[in-house]
Structures are given as C-alpha cells and as structure tokens.
Design a protein around this motif. Structure first.
Motif, PDB file in Angstrom:
ATOM      1  N   PHE A  84       0.825  -1.205   0.000  1.00 35.02           N
ATOM      2  CA  PHE A  84       0.000   0.000   0.000  1.00 35.02           C
ATOM      3  C   PHE A  84       0.859   1.255   0.000  1.00 35.02           C
ATOM      4  O   PHE A  84       1.659   1.465   0.899  1.00 35.02           O
ATOM      5  CB  PHE A  84      -0.915  -0.042   1.235  1.00 35.02           C
ATOM      6  CG  PHE A  84      -1.783   1.184   1.419  1.00 35.02           C
ATOM      7  CD1 PHE A  84      -2.335   1.854   0.331  1.00 35.02           C
ATOM      8  CD2 PHE A  84      -2.067   1.658   2.697  1.00 35.02           C
ATOM      9  CE1 PHE A  84      -3.140   2.971   0.503  1.00 35.02           C
ATOM     10  CE2 PHE A  84      -2.877   2.772   2.891  1.00 35.02           C
ATOM     11  CZ  PHE A  84      -3.411   3.430   1.789  1.00 35.02           C
ATOM     12  N   ALA A  85       0.693   2.086  -1.033  1.00 39.75           N
ATOM     13  CA  ALA A  85       1.386   3.379  -1.081  1.00 39.75           C
ATOM     14  C   ALA A  85       0.439   4.458  -0.577  1.00 39.75           C
ATOM     15  O   ALA A  85      -0.616   4.693  -1.152  1.00 39.75           O
ATOM     16  CB  ALA A  85       1.831   3.698  -2.507  1.00 39.75           C
ATOM     17  N   PHE A  86       0.822   5.084   0.517  1.00 37.49           N
ATOM     18  CA  PHE A  86      -0.036   6.074   1.184  1.00 37.49           C
ATOM     19  C   PHE A  86      -0.279   7.305   0.316  1.00 37.49           C
ATOM     20  O   PHE A  86       0.611   7.730  -0.431  1.00 37.49           O
ATOM     21  CB  PHE A  86       0.624   6.566   2.478  1.00 37.49           C
ATOM     22  CG  PHE A  86       0.657   5.576   3.606  1.00 37.49           C
ATOM     23  CD1 PHE A  86       0.584   4.214   3.383  1.00 37.49           C
ATOM     24  CD2 PHE A  86       0.781   6.032   4.927  1.00 37.49           C
ATOM     25  CE1 PHE A  86       0.633   3.308   4.440  1.00 37.49           C
ATOM     26  CE2 PHE A  86       0.831   5.140   5.988  1.00 37.49           C
ATOM     27  CZ  PHE A  86       0.760   3.782   5.747  1.00 37.49           C
ATOM     28  N   VAL A  90       4.746   8.966   4.988  1.00 38.39           N
ATOM     29  CA  VAL A  90       5.215   9.282   6.331  1.00 38.39           C
ATOM     30  C   VAL A  90       6.705   9.608   6.282  1.00 38.39           C
ATOM     31  O   VAL A  90       7.447   9.035   5.500  1.00 38.39           O
ATOM     32  CB  VAL A  90       5.004   8.040   7.232  1.00 38.39           C
ATOM     33  CG1 VAL A  90       5.316   8.358   8.675  1.00 38.39           C
ATOM     34  CG2 VAL A  90       3.577   7.525   7.096  1.00 38.39           C
ATOM     35  N   ARG A  91       7.120  10.530   7.134  1.00 42.09           N
ATOM     36  CA  ARG A  91       8.553  10.851   7.229  1.00 42.09           C
ATOM     37  C   ARG A  91       9.147  10.177   8.463  1.00 42.09           C
ATOM     38  O   ARG A  91       8.454   9.972   9.456  1.00 42.09           O
ATOM     39  CB  ARG A  91       8.737  12.358   7.329  1.00 42.09           C
ATOM     40  CG  ARG A  91       8.253  13.109   6.098  1.00 42.09           C
ATOM     41  CD  ARG A  91       8.293  14.612   6.341  1.00 42.09           C
ATOM     42  NE  ARG A  91       7.507  15.317   5.333  1.00 42.09           N
ATOM     43  CZ  ARG A  91       7.995  15.800   4.193  1.00 42.09           C
ATOM     44  NH1 ARG A  91       9.275  15.664   3.924  1.00 42.09           N
ATOM     45  NH2 ARG A  91       7.222  16.420   3.337  1.00 42.09           N
ATOM     46  N   LEU A 100      14.699   2.099   3.930  1.00 41.81           N
ATOM     47  CA  LEU A 100      13.274   1.886   3.672  1.00 41.81           C
ATOM     48  C   LEU A 100      13.076   0.892   2.521  1.00 41.81           C
ATOM     49  O   LEU A 100      12.231   0.001   2.591  1.00 41.81           O
ATOM     50  CB  LEU A 100      12.618   3.233   3.343  1.00 41.81           C
ATOM     51  CG  LEU A 100      11.141   3.379   3.683  1.00 41.81           C
ATOM     52  CD1 LEU A 100      10.871   3.102   5.149  1.00 41.81           C
ATOM     53  CD2 LEU A 100      10.664   4.788   3.333  1.00 41.81           C
ATOM     54  N   ALA A 104      11.339  -2.718   2.661  1.00 45.09           N
ATOM     55  CA  ALA A 104      10.239  -3.030   1.743  1.00 45.09           C
ATOM     56  C   ALA A 104      10.486  -4.352   1.028  1.00 45.09           C
ATOM     57  O   ALA A 104       9.578  -5.165   0.875  1.00 45.09           O
ATOM     58  CB  ALA A 104      10.067  -1.908   0.729  1.00 45.09           C
ATOM     59  N   GLU A 146       7.854   6.782  -1.825  1.00 45.58           N
ATOM     60  CA  GLU A 146       6.761   5.923  -1.354  1.00 45.58           C
ATOM     61  C   GLU A 146       6.342   4.941  -2.457  1.00 45.58           C
ATOM     62  O   GLU A 146       6.169   3.747  -2.217  1.00 45.58           O
ATOM     63  CB  GLU A 146       5.576   6.812  -0.949  1.00 45.58           C
ATOM     64  CG  GLU A 146       4.315   6.068  -0.517  1.00 45.58           C
ATOM     65  CD  GLU A 146       4.395   5.559   0.905  1.00 45.58           C
ATOM     66  OE1 GLU A 146       5.440   5.763   1.549  1.00 45.58           O
ATOM     67  OE2 GLU A 146       3.417   4.943   1.370  1.00 45.58           O
ATOM     68  N   THR A 149       8.949   2.238  -2.956  1.00 41.71           N
ATOM     69  CA  THR A 149       8.962   1.174  -1.936  1.00 41.71           C
ATOM     70  C   THR A 149       7.869   0.147  -2.224  1.00 41.71           C
ATOM     71  O   THR A 149       8.053  -1.035  -1.974  1.00 41.71           O
ATOM     72  CB  THR A 149       8.775   1.697  -0.488  1.00 41.71           C
ATOM     73  OG1 THR A 149       7.536   2.390  -0.401  1.00 41.71           O
ATOM     74  CG2 THR A 149       9.896   2.578  -0.054  1.00 41.71           C
ATOM     75  N   VAL A 150       6.750   0.610  -2.741  1.00 43.34           N
ATOM     76  CA  VAL A 150       5.663  -0.330  -3.021  1.00 43.34           C
ATOM     77  C   VAL A 150       5.970  -1.161  -4.265  1.00 43.34           C
ATOM     78  O   VAL A 150       5.793  -2.384  -4.267  1.00 43.34           O
ATOM     79  CB  VAL A 150       4.308   0.402  -3.125  1.00 43.34           C
ATOM     80  CG1 VAL A 150       3.251  -0.495  -3.748  1.00 43.34           C
ATOM     81  CG2 VAL A 150       3.870   0.844  -1.743  1.00 43.34           C
TER      82      VAL A 150
END
Ligand SMILES: Nc1ncnc2c1ncn2[C@@H]1O[C@H](COP(=O)(O)OP(=O)(O)O)[C@@H](O)[C@H]1O
Ligand SMILES: [Mg+2]
Lengths: 244, 308
Positions: A84-86, A90-91, A100, A104, A146, A149-150
């Motif tokens: 899930f990519a927000f 978030v930092r 990160l 992932a 983000e 990472t997904v």
C-alpha cells in the motif's frame, strides 16, 4: 484475487455515527488493474485502508486469494501479499531511503538494486539513496520514494493512493510509463490505483467511481469516459486532465 | 603491546569501535590501571602525580592524528574519579575518542566519574567522541557521572559526539563550555534509557566572543520506567548564535523533562531553543507494518533510525 463484500465503515462522532462507506462490494480479478476515482471525501482512501488492514470494516468482509482476511492485522496482510502506497507518505528521522527500500524488499538489497528501484520513479538514485526520509525531502520526492517502496515489494496486490499528487509533470509522464509497465508485466498480481488523472484512468481494465461512500458507477474506460465528466458525478478527473 | 582478555576486548569494541590496539596515541585504563599507553611525537600522554588521571598535550599544528583513552571497569564495587586534561595546541586538528564501558556482574555498584577538561587553543579543531556502555547482570548499578569542561580560544572549534545507548543505570552528565570570538561548538548527544535507568544531562554554554556559535542537539529515547532530564542553557554575552534542541521519543512509562534556558546579555545575541517530546507517531508504525514488519519490529527500526 481481492473481493470486498458488503463492506461498511462508520466512525462515531459527537452527533452520532458517521457512515463513510456504505455497503461497498468490489472484485479485483487477478491480472487486472482497477482504478478507483470519485470526488474528494468519497471514501477512496478509507477503502484502501480497509484493504491494507489499517481500518477494520464495521460490517462486511474482505477476501484475498479466496481467504477471509477481514480479521488479519496490517502485518499479516502485508505478508499475505498486499502492498500500500499512502496518499500522504510518512517521514522518518534517521531512516534512510536505502533502509526503507531494504525493509520493503525484506532483503539486504544492494545499492545498485536500490538505485534501479529509485530511477524507475525518476529519482537520480545516487543523490537519494543515503538521504534521510525526513523533512528535508519535498512532498514530491517523498511521494516518489513511497511509490518506489511499493513497487519494490512486487506484491500480489499493490494499492496506490493518488500517486500523482504533488508530482511534477515530467515525473508524471514517467509515472504513467511505470504503471503501464506494471500493467503489462502483471502476471499473477493485481493493481489498484486511486486517481483523478485521466491518463491513469485510461489504462484501467475497470474503473470504479466511489461517491458518498457508495459505488456510484463502474465499467471499462470506454464505457465510462463519455459520461465521466458530467458535473453530476465526478468533476475532479476532468478538471485535472485539462490542467495537464 | 597490551594483552587484553575477551571481556576487555568486547568493551573496547562497544565504547571505541576498537578491534585492536588503536593507531596513534592511546591509553587503555582497565580497573583503575593503565594496561597500555603510547605517546607519539606530537601527542604526549603523561599520568598525573597528584590525582588519578592524565595530562594529554597535543603540539601546535598537529594534523590528522588521534588519541584514544578508553576506560574499562569489570570489578564490581569499583568506584573511581579520574581527571584528564587535554591541551590542544594552536592550529591542531585531532580526533579524541574517550568512552567507558562497565561490566558489572556483582551486587555492588560500579562507578566511573571522568572529569575531562579541554583547553583548545586558537584555531585548533577537535572532534571528540565519547561512548558509554554497560553490561552484566549483577544487581550492582553501573554509574557514570562525566564532567566535561571545554574552553575554546578564539577561532577554535570542537565537535562532540556523546552516545549512551545501553546498560548504564545512572548517569549525571555535566558539560560546561566557554567560547571565545569566532569559536564554534557542536554537540550531538544520543541517549537511550530503559528499565529503571536515570539519565541527567546538563549543558551550560557561554558564548563570550563576537561570532561564537554553539549548536547543541540531543536525541533521546526513554523506554520502560526510565527517566531523563535534558537541561541546556546557552548564554550569549556578545554578538553570537546559539541553538539547542531536544528531540525525544517516550515509550512505555518513560519520562522526560526538557529544561530550556537561554540568556541573552547582548543585543546581537541570537539564541534559539527547540524541544519536542512525544511517542512514536502511529503513522510511522503503520507504514512499516504495511511493509510486513510486526509492531515491535517497526518500533525497533524507528528507534534505531532515530538514534543513528
Ligand atoms: N477516522 C476517521 N474519522 C472521521 N472521519 C473520517 C475518518 N476517516 C475518513 N473520514 C472522513 O470520511 C470521508 C472520506 O474520506 P476519504 O476516504 O479520505 O476520502 P477520499 O480519499 O475519497 O478523498 C471524509 O469525509 C473524511 O473526512
Ligand atoms: Mg484520499
């Protein structure tokens, strides 16, 4: 692949319960790209959070690969293959982009591999790999990290919440390419993208319009596009499409 | 060449990242005895005669050299106060690595109080690294009460990295600094307390000369029932810039008290204090959990990153 059955979600507020999703049912078959669109406040992000396990439905159930995952927590769903990519990433103070990406992928990805993941989202990898995922990154940079990472997780189901938000035009062109590529190499996985962007809607196998917490309409881009812009349903995708 | 046992080696690794005898000048103190010492042409280490401790003299202009003075305590019940004075000559540029590790398997408290004084001459620059570490499962406490006094002459600079991540039961750290014109002090403190530990950290920085700057930043995590106090004062007595920051995470029943103090005695003194204390943001945990980490694992990553 993913089946959402009669899912409702409400929160209690001072003046009684507020229904955010009402009896939503959806199926995302394997090897398909579903795009969810609709006006702001329609419940899109809430639905994504219910899929990732961040919120639990007040009624209904969610099946993934035939298994009822309604009671699984976030970690269990992630391990089952949901990424899930927000919408609002978030930092983290002190956690680097490389860290990160390694978290992932769940492996000690080499710097070269990590660079590859970043260049997909149009970031010059060398400059970013050792940067902290903190306030020093702009909103657009954070958003692309983000997304990277997904993608890096290569999950069975990847959910992207408004990936285009805060991303400049050049990177957006790139992003479309990334999603096209993902769509073409989809194999046994599925993708959900929440978006207002016409160009993303166009690559969907199916579009779902979520409005006031309900599925307002659904269909292929060809079926929906002629009417997608009438003011009564959704205005957002059209407005954004005109801008770019 | 000193002979070190496994325990001594382990502690040296923890406090000074040393896997073997260091390059350059060093003194290794273990259970109140020097077990190895070397001076170099430019760096002289001489034991004091009146009290326990060392005089360390670094010649003017010495560049790219280092001094290691790690301290090891393994005897339960040992309590010592050690006075080390550093004289850093004009224009020198050196690395000083201190640090103390206590292994206490006994039931009596072990304590090391290091009183360090730094006299940094004009234009000299020092990078100072100090790590504190405790281990051993005895009921005796591991106590460290360091006092650091820094005098920076005009144009001198010092960067201090102070780290205490594990195993020290009680610490009361006091750092006092006086800066001349154009002098520069940078402090990076990282602190983690757990169990019933208590850590007090007090800074008193005086900016006495035109153009002096100080930047004191503490990052800390208080877990379990531990208690921390960060007490940072900067006084500006001239045209100068000072900044202190306390950025903390509390967990479990941990407690943190941040006490900022700024005193400006000159209209051109620009002083800033920032303090933030809070638990780990829920969204951070959630993000890492969506990557497949458990809540505990996510917490650990966030804390490790924060203190890195
Ligand atoms: N935890 C919550 N508590 C209260 N209201 C919420 C909560 N989560 C979402 N909402 C509300 O639900 C509605 C849908 O929000 P959201 O799912 O973010 O919509 P979208 O992503 O389609 O813009 C909005 O009115 C929002 O304010
Ligand atoms: Mg949203």
């Amino acid at each position: 692949m993913l089946e959402i059955k009669n899912v409702s979600f409400s929160v209690s507020e001072n003046d009684g319960d507020k229904e955010i999703l009402r009896d939503v049912s959806l199926t995302v078959p394997a090897r398909k790209l579903l795009v969810i669109t609709g006006p702001n406040g329609g419940g899109k992000s809430t639905l994504a959070k219910l899929i990732a396990g961040i919120e639990r439905p007040t009624a209904g159930s969610i099946f993934f690969d035939g298994e009822d995952i309604t009671d699984l927590n976030i970690t269990e769903r992630a391990r089952a293959g949901i990424a899930f990519a927000f919408q609002h990433p978030v930092r983290f103070k002190g956690i680097r982009v490389l860290d990160l990406l390694r978290l992932a992928t769940g492996k000690n990805a080499s710097v070269a591999e990590a660079c590859e993941m970043l260049s997909q989202v149009g970031l010059c990898a060398k400059e970013y790999i050792n940067r902290e995922v903190n306030d020093s990154l702009s909103g657009g940079e954070l958003k692309r990290i983000e997304i990277a990472t997904v993608i890096a997780r290569g999950a069975k189901l990847s959910v992207f919440d408004e990936p285009e938000a805060g991303i400049d035009l050049w990177s957006f062109q790139n992003l479309i390419k990334v999603f096209r590529k993902m769509r073409n190499e989809i194999r046994d996985s599925s993708i959900i993208i929440i978006s207002h962007q016409e160009r993303i809607l166009r690559i969907a196998d199916e579009i779902v319009v979520l409005k006031d917490g309900r599925v307002d309409r659904r269909g292929t881009p060809d079926e929906l596009f002629p009417n997608l812009c009438d003011a009564a349903s959704v205005s957002a995708p059209c407005r954004m499409a005109e801008e770019d | 060449m000193p002979e070190l046992n496994q325990l001594q080696k382990k502690i040296l690794e923890e406090v000074a990242d040393l896997h073997k005898v260091p390059e350059g000048a060093y003194n290794i103190r273990s259970d109140s005895k020097s077990v190895g010492r070397r001076s170099t042409e430019n760096i002289e280490i001489v034991p004091k005669t009146d009290v326990s401790g060392l005089d360390i003299r670094i010649r003017p202009g010495t560049k790219n050299e280092s001094v290691h003075i790690p301290v090891i305590l393994t005897e339960s019940g040992l309590r010592e106060t050690v006075y080390n004075d550093f004289y850093i000559g004009e224009g020198a540029d050196v690395l000083i690595v201190a640090g103390c590790g206590i292994d206490n398997c006994g039931n009596q408290d072990s304590e090391h109080d290091g009183i360090h004084r730094f006299f940094v001459e004009r234009g000299a620059s020092v990078r100072y690294v100090e790590k504190h570490y405790g281990q051993g499962d005895g009921r005796g406490k591991r106590i460290l009460n360091p006092v650091t006094e820094v005098t920076l002459a005009d144009g001198a600079s010092m960067e201090m990295e102070m780290v205490q991540i594990k195993g020290v039961d009680d610490t009361d750290r006091r750092t006092v600094a006086k800066l001349g014109a154009g002098a520069k002090l940078v402090v990076r403190e990282r602190l983690m307390t757990h169990g019933e530990q208590r850590a007090l950290s007090t800074y008193d920085v005086e900016l006495n000369g035109k153009g002096a700057t100080a930047d004191v930043v503490s990052r800390s995590v208080a877990k379990d029932d531990s208690l921390q106090r960060f007490d940072a004062k900067i006084t500006g007595n001239a045209e100068c810039r000072g900044h202190t920051e306390c950025d903390s995470i509390i967990m479990d029943r941990g407690r943190i008290l941040a006490v900022p103090a700024l005193e400006a005695n000159d209209v051109d003194a620009a002083l800033v204090h920032e303090a933030a204390i809070g638990k780990i943001a829920g969204a951070q945990l959630i993000k890492l959990m969506t990557l497949g980490l458990t809540e505990r694992e996510a917490e650990e990553q966030i804390v490790n990153g924060f203190l890195s």
